[in-house]
Design a protein around this motif. Structure first.
Motif, PDB file in Angstrom:
ATOM      1  N   ILE A  32     -21.559 -14.697 -77.327  1.00  0.00           N
ATOM      2  CA  ILE A  32     -21.954 -15.970 -77.966  1.00  0.00           C
ATOM      3  C   ILE A  32     -21.808 -17.136 -76.988  1.00  0.00           C
ATOM      4  CG2 ILE A  32     -19.643 -16.295 -79.003  1.00  0.00           C
ATOM      5  CD1 ILE A  32     -21.225 -17.668 -81.409  1.00  0.00           C
ATOM      6  N   TRP A  33     -22.811 -18.013 -77.005  1.00  0.00           N
ATOM      7  CA  TRP A  33     -22.750 -19.282 -76.294  1.00  0.00           C
ATOM      8  C   TRP A  33     -22.531 -20.348 -77.368  1.00  0.00           C
ATOM      9  CZ3 TRP A  33     -25.761 -15.241 -74.917  1.00  0.00           C
ATOM     10  CH2 TRP A  33     -25.765 -14.858 -73.576  1.00  0.00           C
ATOM     11  N   LYS A  34     -21.329 -20.946 -77.365  1.00  0.00           N
ATOM     12  CA  LYS A  34     -20.996 -21.933 -78.392  1.00  0.00           C
ATOM     13  C   LYS A  34     -21.597 -23.284 -77.996  1.00  0.00           C
ATOM     14  CE  LYS A  34     -18.331 -21.463 -81.350  1.00  0.00           C
ATOM     15  NZ  LYS A  34     -18.666 -21.091 -82.766  1.00  0.00           N
ATOM     16  N   TRP A  35     -22.309 -23.879 -78.955  1.00  0.00           N
ATOM     17  CA  TRP A  35     -22.931 -25.176 -78.689  1.00  0.00           C
ATOM     18  C   TRP A  35     -21.880 -26.220 -78.298  1.00  0.00           C
ATOM     19  CZ3 TRP A  35     -27.175 -26.875 -77.010  1.00  0.00           C
ATOM     20  CH2 TRP A  35     -27.558 -28.220 -77.168  1.00  0.00           C
ATOM     21  N   ALA A  36     -20.681 -26.109 -78.876  1.00  0.00           N
ATOM     22  CA  ALA A  36     -19.609 -27.057 -78.532  1.00  0.00           C
ATOM     23  C   ALA A  36     -19.306 -27.004 -77.034  1.00  0.00           C
ATOM     24  CB  ALA A  36     -18.353 -26.730 -79.331  1.00  0.00           C
ATOM     25  N   ASP A  37     -19.471 -25.840 -76.418  1.00  0.00           N
ATOM     26  CA  ASP A  37     -19.215 -25.699 -74.970  1.00  0.00           C
ATOM     27  C   ASP A  37     -20.436 -26.079 -74.137  1.00  0.00           C
ATOM     28  OD1 ASP A  37     -16.682 -24.618 -75.496  1.00  0.00           O
ATOM     29  OD2 ASP A  37     -17.495 -22.574 -75.605  1.00  0.00           O
ATOM     30  N   VAL A  38     -21.600 -25.570 -74.531  1.00  0.00           N
ATOM     31  CA  VAL A  38     -22.772 -25.711 -73.652  1.00  0.00           C
ATOM     32  C   VAL A  38     -23.581 -26.983 -73.929  1.00  0.00           C
ATOM     33  CG1 VAL A  38     -22.959 -23.207 -73.355  1.00  0.00           C
ATOM     34  CG2 VAL A  38     -24.359 -24.302 -75.075  1.00  0.00           C
ATOM     35  N   GLY A  39     -23.496 -27.497 -75.171  1.00  0.00           N
ATOM     36  CA  GLY A  39     -24.266 -28.694 -75.530  1.00  0.00           C
ATOM     37  C   GLY A  39     -24.048 -29.859 -74.562  1.00  0.00           C
ATOM     38  N   PRO A  40     -22.785 -30.217 -74.260  1.00  0.00           N
ATOM     39  CA  PRO A  40     -22.566 -31.347 -73.348  1.00  0.00           C
ATOM     40  C   PRO A  40     -23.233 -31.154 -71.979  1.00  0.00           C
ATOM     41  CG  PRO A  40     -20.524 -30.780 -74.488  1.00  0.00           C
ATOM     42  CD  PRO A  40     -21.530 -29.708 -74.843  1.00  0.00           C
ATOM     43  N   LEU A  41     -23.260 -29.909 -71.508  1.00  0.00           N
ATOM     44  CA  LEU A  41     -23.884 -29.641 -70.204  1.00  0.00           C
ATOM     45  C   LEU A  41     -25.408 -29.761 -70.273  1.00  0.00           C
ATOM     46  CD1 LEU A  41     -21.672 -26.623 -69.152  1.00  0.00           C
ATOM     47  CD2 LEU A  41     -21.680 -28.893 -68.100  1.00  0.00           C
ATOM     48  N   TYR A  72     -29.536 -14.377 -82.057  1.00  0.00           N
ATOM     49  CA  TYR A  72     -29.358 -15.213 -83.249  1.00  0.00           C
ATOM     50  C   TYR A  72     -29.119 -16.658 -82.832  1.00  0.00           C
ATOM     51  CZ  TYR A  72     -28.710 -10.915 -85.954  1.00  0.00           C
ATOM     52  OH  TYR A  72     -28.888  -9.695 -86.557  1.00  0.00           O
ATOM     53  N   ILE A  73     -29.597 -17.571 -83.677  1.00  0.00           N
ATOM     54  CA  ILE A  73     -29.418 -19.003 -83.428  1.00  0.00           C
ATOM     55  C   ILE A  73     -28.939 -19.650 -84.723  1.00  0.00           C
ATOM     56  CG2 ILE A  73     -30.579 -21.148 -82.732  1.00  0.00           C
ATOM     57  CD1 ILE A  73     -32.569 -18.200 -81.948  1.00  0.00           C
ATOM     58  N   GLY A  74     -27.714 -20.141 -84.733  1.00  0.00           N
ATOM     59  CA  GLY A  74     -27.181 -20.802 -85.932  1.00  0.00           C
ATOM     60  C   GLY A  74     -27.982 -22.061 -86.226  1.00  0.00           C
ATOM     61  N   ALA A  75     -28.397 -22.243 -87.486  1.00  0.00           N
ATOM     62  CA  ALA A  75     -29.241 -23.393 -87.817  1.00  0.00           C
ATOM     63  C   ALA A  75     -28.575 -24.350 -88.807  1.00  0.00           C
ATOM     64  CB  ALA A  75     -30.583 -22.926 -88.375  1.00  0.00           C
ATOM     65  N   GLU A  76     -27.799 -23.798 -89.740  1.00  0.00           N
ATOM     66  CA  GLU A  76     -27.149 -24.669 -90.730  1.00  0.00           C
ATOM     67  C   GLU A  76     -25.871 -24.016 -91.211  1.00  0.00           C
ATOM     68  OE1 GLU A  76     -29.587 -26.296 -94.040  1.00  0.00           O
ATOM     69  OE2 GLU A  76     -27.914 -25.726 -95.335  1.00  0.00           O
ATOM     70  N   GLY A  77     -24.831 -24.811 -91.379  1.00  0.00           N
ATOM     71  CA  GLY A  77     -23.578 -24.309 -91.931  1.00  0.00           C
ATOM     72  C   GLY A  77     -22.819 -23.443 -90.931  1.00  0.00           C
ATOM     73  N   THR A 105     -21.758 -21.495 -85.687  1.00  0.00           N
ATOM     74  CA  THR A 105     -22.125 -22.707 -86.398  1.00  0.00           C
ATOM     75  C   THR A 105     -23.428 -23.219 -85.786  1.00  0.00           C
ATOM     76  OG1 THR A 105     -21.319 -24.866 -87.129  1.00  0.00           O
ATOM     77  CG2 THR A 105     -20.612 -24.147 -84.949  1.00  0.00           C
ATOM     78  N   GLN A 106     -23.871 -24.411 -86.210  1.00  0.00           N
ATOM     79  CA  GLN A 106     -25.203 -24.879 -85.819  1.00  0.00           C
ATOM     80  C   GLN A 106     -25.391 -24.902 -84.296  1.00  0.00           C
ATOM     81  OE1 GLN A 106     -26.356 -29.019 -86.398  1.00  0.00           O
ATOM     82  NE2 GLN A 106     -28.139 -28.322 -87.571  1.00  0.00           N
ATOM     83  N   TRP A 107     -26.508 -24.326 -83.855  1.00  0.00           N
ATOM     84  CA  TRP A 107     -26.991 -24.262 -82.463  1.00  0.00           C
ATOM     85  C   TRP A 107     -26.149 -23.340 -81.573  1.00  0.00           C
ATOM     86  CZ3 TRP A 107     -30.757 -25.540 -84.892  1.00  0.00           C
ATOM     87  CH2 TRP A 107     -31.100 -26.796 -85.333  1.00  0.00           C
ATOM     88  N   ASP A 108     -25.236 -22.598 -82.169  1.00  0.00           N
ATOM     89  CA  ASP A 108     -24.609 -21.518 -81.393  1.00  0.00           C
ATOM     90  C   ASP A 108     -25.663 -20.419 -81.210  1.00  0.00           C
ATOM     91  OD1 ASP A 108     -22.237 -22.886 -81.442  1.00  0.00           O
ATOM     92  OD2 ASP A 108     -21.247 -21.564 -82.892  1.00  0.00           O
ATOM     93  N   ILE A 109     -25.613 -19.757 -80.078  1.00  0.00           N
ATOM     94  CA  ILE A 109     -26.593 -18.697 -79.766  1.00  0.00           C
ATOM     95  C   ILE A 109     -25.814 -17.432 -79.442  1.00  0.00           C
ATOM     96  CG2 ILE A 109     -28.360 -17.976 -78.095  1.00  0.00           C
ATOM     97  CD1 ILE A 109     -28.662 -21.139 -77.597  1.00  0.00           C
ATOM     98  N   TYR A 110     -26.162 -16.319 -80.104  1.00  0.00           N
ATOM     99  CA  TYR A 110     -25.440 -15.085 -79.772  1.00  0.00           C
ATOM    100  C   TYR A 110     -26.369 -13.883 -79.737  1.00  0.00           C
ATOM    101  CZ  TYR A 110     -24.920 -14.519 -84.911  1.00  0.00           C
ATOM    102  OH  TYR A 110     -25.133 -14.407 -86.262  1.00  0.00           O
ATOM    103  N   ASP A 123     -23.920 -23.233 -97.769  1.00  0.00           N
ATOM    104  CA  ASP A 123     -24.911 -22.272 -97.299  1.00  0.00           C
ATOM    105  C   ASP A 123     -24.868 -22.149 -95.774  1.00  0.00           C
ATOM    106  OD1 ASP A 123     -25.808 -21.742 -99.794  1.00  0.00           O
ATOM    107  OD2 ASP A 123     -27.588 -23.028 -99.663  1.00  0.00           O
ATOM    108  N   ALA A 124     -25.201 -20.969 -95.287  1.00  0.00           N
ATOM    109  CA  ALA A 124     -25.309 -20.743 -93.840  1.00  0.00           C
ATOM    110  C   ALA A 124     -26.692 -20.165 -93.556  1.00  0.00           C
ATOM    111  CB  ALA A 124     -24.215 -19.792 -93.373  1.00  0.00           C
ATOM    112  N   ILE A 125     -27.397 -20.761 -92.603  1.00  0.00           N
ATOM    113  CA  ILE A 125     -28.734 -20.270 -92.250  1.00  0.00           C
ATOM    114  C   ILE A 125     -28.770 -19.979 -90.751  1.00  0.00           C
ATOM    115  CG2 ILE A 125     -31.211 -20.801 -92.168  1.00  0.00           C
ATOM    116  CD1 ILE A 125     -30.819 -22.639 -94.583  1.00  0.00           C
ATOM    117  N   VAL A 126     -29.264 -18.789 -90.428  1.00  0.00           N
ATOM    118  CA  VAL A 126     -29.328 -18.389 -89.016  1.00  0.00           C
ATOM    119  C   VAL A 126     -30.732 -17.850 -88.716  1.00  0.00           C
ATOM    120  CG1 VAL A 126     -28.335 -16.081 -89.474  1.00  0.00           C
ATOM    121  CG2 VAL A 126     -28.127 -17.072 -87.194  1.00  0.00           C
TER     122      VAL A 126
END
Ligand code: GTQ
Ligand code: FE2
Length: 416
Positions: free
Chosen positions: A80-89, A333-338, A352-357, A374-377
């Motif tokens: 998994i690539w967590k958006w919290a880690d990669v988003g800032p970059l 997979y790409i987290g979209a909501e929740g 969670t949102q915008w995480d990619i795995y 709700d969670a949407i992926v």
């Protein structure tokens, strides 16, 4: 570990399969290095002629060769690539202090992207053994210049109000959560009319087409226009035209169609529609393995969006937990909501949102949502390719704990 440990049903944990593949190859090479006398001479002669022995010198019982796995396997690992880690970059790529311009020429990026690399794939530009993935930034006022390729792309919009993609003369205006499909060989440019950064995740079938030696790129848009300052296409259709044409599922215009029937004539799929569709279905039982899952189809044929990709969205309702299954397709997979989770083998991947795995081939997995929302992926899989090869197979757990196998049978002559 020898042949006995390699059977189906033995790969409960992620990581195990890869270790087995590597150790089988290393074991074989080590054996070949340790040969003496006549066998060593023979082996060296064989290697000089660009060949390798198809047997284990030291083994007394049957062992499959390293290239003959006894179940589907990929060297890619669940990751998994967590958006919290990669988003800032991703946003930082646009910092003028980094000097990463957009366009062509020295110091410029034709596409300003961060490429995801699966740690199991030995430095390849690949998320799974079939798919490439990158995170792309187009700043306000910029244009990623028009180019084309034999690869298919799917783009998931993460941020920005003013972003667009033009493919073969049609422009899709895009908003977060939207999906846009870029078919084989369509010229395309991405732009951002602002005010924010335009950020999206691209999935392309590059590794697949590379393995078939058929990935081909064309950066020479100038040859079409004769104008090197012209990097974006003129529009030949109204904005979001195909979206308008095909928005009512099941009722399609009979007077238009794409020029290639295995390519969806619909360019983009809007997030509000995805969400509304999933909400409308939420009272259904859904799939025991995927919850409320929908596929984005070619509206003219009902087939997948393109010949190499199936794209789905799935709603996992609060408290939902699916049964486990595994199949020989590779999925991003790409987290979209929740917030949700996918348990792969014995490892839980929380998203969670915008995480990619990535969930590579043949890993047991189940999905869950233990939150109150709700969670949407989204997911992208290479299922259409595997199905076209006639090789789709699946193991699934039933509610009473049994394992069922679906797929794979030999063709036999049938007489009556
Ligand atoms: O945005 O068109 O990183 O086609 C690789 C291939 C980006 C794109 C990449 C592409 C694109
Ligand atoms: Fe492209």
């Amino acid at each position: 570990m020898g042949a006995k440990g390699r059977g189906i049903g033995h790969d409960g944990r992620s990581g195990l399969i890869e270790e087995r593949v590597v150790s089988a190859i290393e074991q074989m090479i080590k054996q070949l290095d340790g040969l003496k006398g006549r066998q060593k001479e023979y082996s060296e002669h064989v290697h000089r002629l660009n060949m390798i022995e198809g047997w284990w010198w030291a083994s007394t019982e049957f062992q499959p060769r390293p290239d003959q796995p006894t179940h589907p396997q990929s060297p890619a690992i669940p990751f998994i690539w967590k958006w919290a880690d990669v988003g800032p970059l991703v946003y930082e790529m646009g910092d003028p202090a980094l000097g990463v311009g957009l366009g062509q020429g020295a110091k410029k990026a034709e596409r300003r992207v961060l490429v995801l690399r699966n740690p199991g794939l030995g430095g390849q530009y690949a998320v799974t053994n079939t798919f490439f993935g990158d995170l792309q930034l187009v700043k306000k006022g910029e244009i990623a210049p028009s180019h084309r390729h034999t690869t298919t792309a799917a783009r998931f919009i993460f941020d920005g109000k003013g972003g667009w993609t033009t493919v073969e003369g049609e422009r899709a205006q895009l908003a977060p959560g939207d999906l846009v499909i870029n078919q084989q060989l369509g010229w395309h440019d991405h732009g951002n009319d602002g005010p924010d950064d335009f950020v999206f995740f691209d999935v392309l079938d590059i590794p697949l087409l590379t393995s078939l030696a058929t990935a081909t790129w064309d950066f020479d848009y100038v040859k079409l226009t004769g104008d090197k300052d012209k990097t974006a296409q003129d529009l030949e259709f109204p904005l979001n035209h195909s979206n308008n044409l095909y928005q009512a599922g099941g009722i399609v215009p009979k007077f238009v169609g794409g020029s290639r029937p295995d390519h969806s004539p619909m360019l983009s799929y809007r997030w509000e529609i995805v969400r509304d569709t999933l909400q409308r279905l939420r009272k259904e039982a859904g799939s025991p393995y995927d919850g409320i899952i929908v596929e984005f189809t070619n509206p003219a044929t009902g087939g997948p969006v393109g010949p190499t990709m199936s794209i789905c969205a799935q709603l996992l309702r609060p408290g939902e937990k699916t049964l486990a299954h595994r199949h020989n397709t590779n999925t991003i997979y790409i987290g979209a909501e929740g917030k949700g989770y996918t348990t792969v083998g014995d490892k839980r991947i929380d998203w969670t949102q915008w995480d990619i795995y990535a969930v590579p081939s043949w890993h047991w997995h189940e999905h869950g949502n233990d939150s109150t929302q709700d969670a949407i992926v989204y997911s992208v899989s290479d299922g259409p390719v595997i199905e076209k090869l006639g090789l789709y197979c699946e193991h699934r757990k039933t509610r009473d704990g049994k394992t069922e196998f679906l797929g794979w049978k030999a063709n036999r002559l049938v007489s009556k």
